[in-house]
Design a protein around this motif. Structure first.
Motif: not given
Length: 312
Positions: A270, A272, A276-277, A289, A294, A299-302, A304, A306
């Motif tokens: 992802v 951001r 990146e995540v 989210s 990882t 990790v919470r990604v709100h 980005g 994917c």
């Protein structure tokens, strides 16, 4: 379509029914009934007149009145053969105080996706933007994007297309054995409000419906390509009805999204704004989210972009 015209149409669908009877039932003049009948004819409805009265014999293939007729959801429809952007027009209506209006177009000439990316929107698609005034805090609005993705996916599945959702807003076909899948639809949500109050939300939904795949960007598909021509009127009705079911219960929309996800269980990257995540997508948390496992933990990604990766 106003309430009186809708009521006239519903009576004619039960026809044949004499005009005076319609007038008496609805508490309007006979001349008003005649004007509504002529207005409906002008919108493409096939209304026959006989000694027994008026009877509805056919409905338009597509358009605002056609979608509203038989729609089991509280939306009015503003239809355009072509418009620059349904989201732009929806924002204008929102600024004027509109609510539960759908801007629907056969073609968009200036459409865009997330981050102002170009979006192909030729004639034959389903290009719709919903003007909403939800009783939600701004932080919960992302759940409406997920609800729209679920509604679009369910309408596609009803049409025979095995659609799934890639976080957060892409509806794909053919994800099994295909990291990305072929893009069928996308969603763009815009909002105006204050810290604790939403003024309005516009949910834009773009579906490649009855479009030849050669007219679409590489990597995209259409309902027509997957199952042949579909009845766009019915497709839009099912989409709006399903969205209406979900919008009143955002948490159920998130749960429904999980059940239709192409992303959960996938290894993802992802992008951001702050980097990146990379890891395994393990859940989507309310209001939308993405939870990624990882090497350093969850990790919470709100927000980005994917990308589905091949398994390690």
């Amino acid at each position: 379509m106003n309430d009186t015209r809708r009521a006239v149409l519903e009576r004619l669908a039960e026809g044949p029914v004499p005009g005076p009877d319609v007038a008496d039932d609805l508490g309007v003049s006979r001349n008003a009934v005649w004007k509504h009948v002529e207005g409906l004819r002008g919108s493409g409805f096939d209304i026959e007149s006989s000694d027994d009265g008026y009877a509805l014999e056919g409905i338009p293939e597509y358009g605002g009145p056609a979608v509203e007729f038989g729609l089991d959801a509280p939306f009015s429809v503003e239809y355009h053969d072509a418009v620059g952007s349904t989201n732009d027009r929806a924002r204008e209506l929102a600024a004027e105080g509109a609510e539960d209006v759908v801007v629907l177009a056969d073609e968009q000439t200036g459409s865009r996706g997330r981050l102002d990316r170009a979006w192909s929107a030729p004639s034959g698609g389903v290009w719709a933007s919903l003007v909403l005034r939800p009783d939600l805090p701004p932080a919960h609005v992302p759940a409406l994007t997920l609800a729209a993705a679920v509604a679009t996916t369910d309408a596609a599945r009803e049409a025979g297309v095995p659609a799934e959702i890639k976080w957060p807003n892409d509806v794909l076909v053919g994800t099994e054995g295909d990291r990305g899948g072929r893009k069928l639809a996308g969603i763009l949500t815009e909002m105006e409000g204050e810290a604790d109050r939403v003024s309005w939300v516009v949910v834009g939904i773009g579906v490649n419906a009855n479009i030849p795949v050669d007219d679409l960007p590489e990597g995209a598909t259409s309902l027509r390509e997957e199952v042949g021509e579909v009845d766009r009127r019915v497709f839009v009705q099912r989409l709006l009805e399903r969205f209406d079911d979900l919008r009143g219960d955002p948490e159920s929309a998130v749960e429904a999204w999980r059940e239709r996800s192409a992303t959960l269980g996938q290894r993802v990257r992802v992008e951001r704004a702050d980097g990146e995540v990379v890891g395994e997508a393990v859940d989507v948390a309310f209001p939308g989210s993405l939870v990624v496992e990882t090497d350093e933990g969850r990790v919470r990604v709100h927000a980005g972009d994917c990308e589905h990766l091949r398994p390690v």
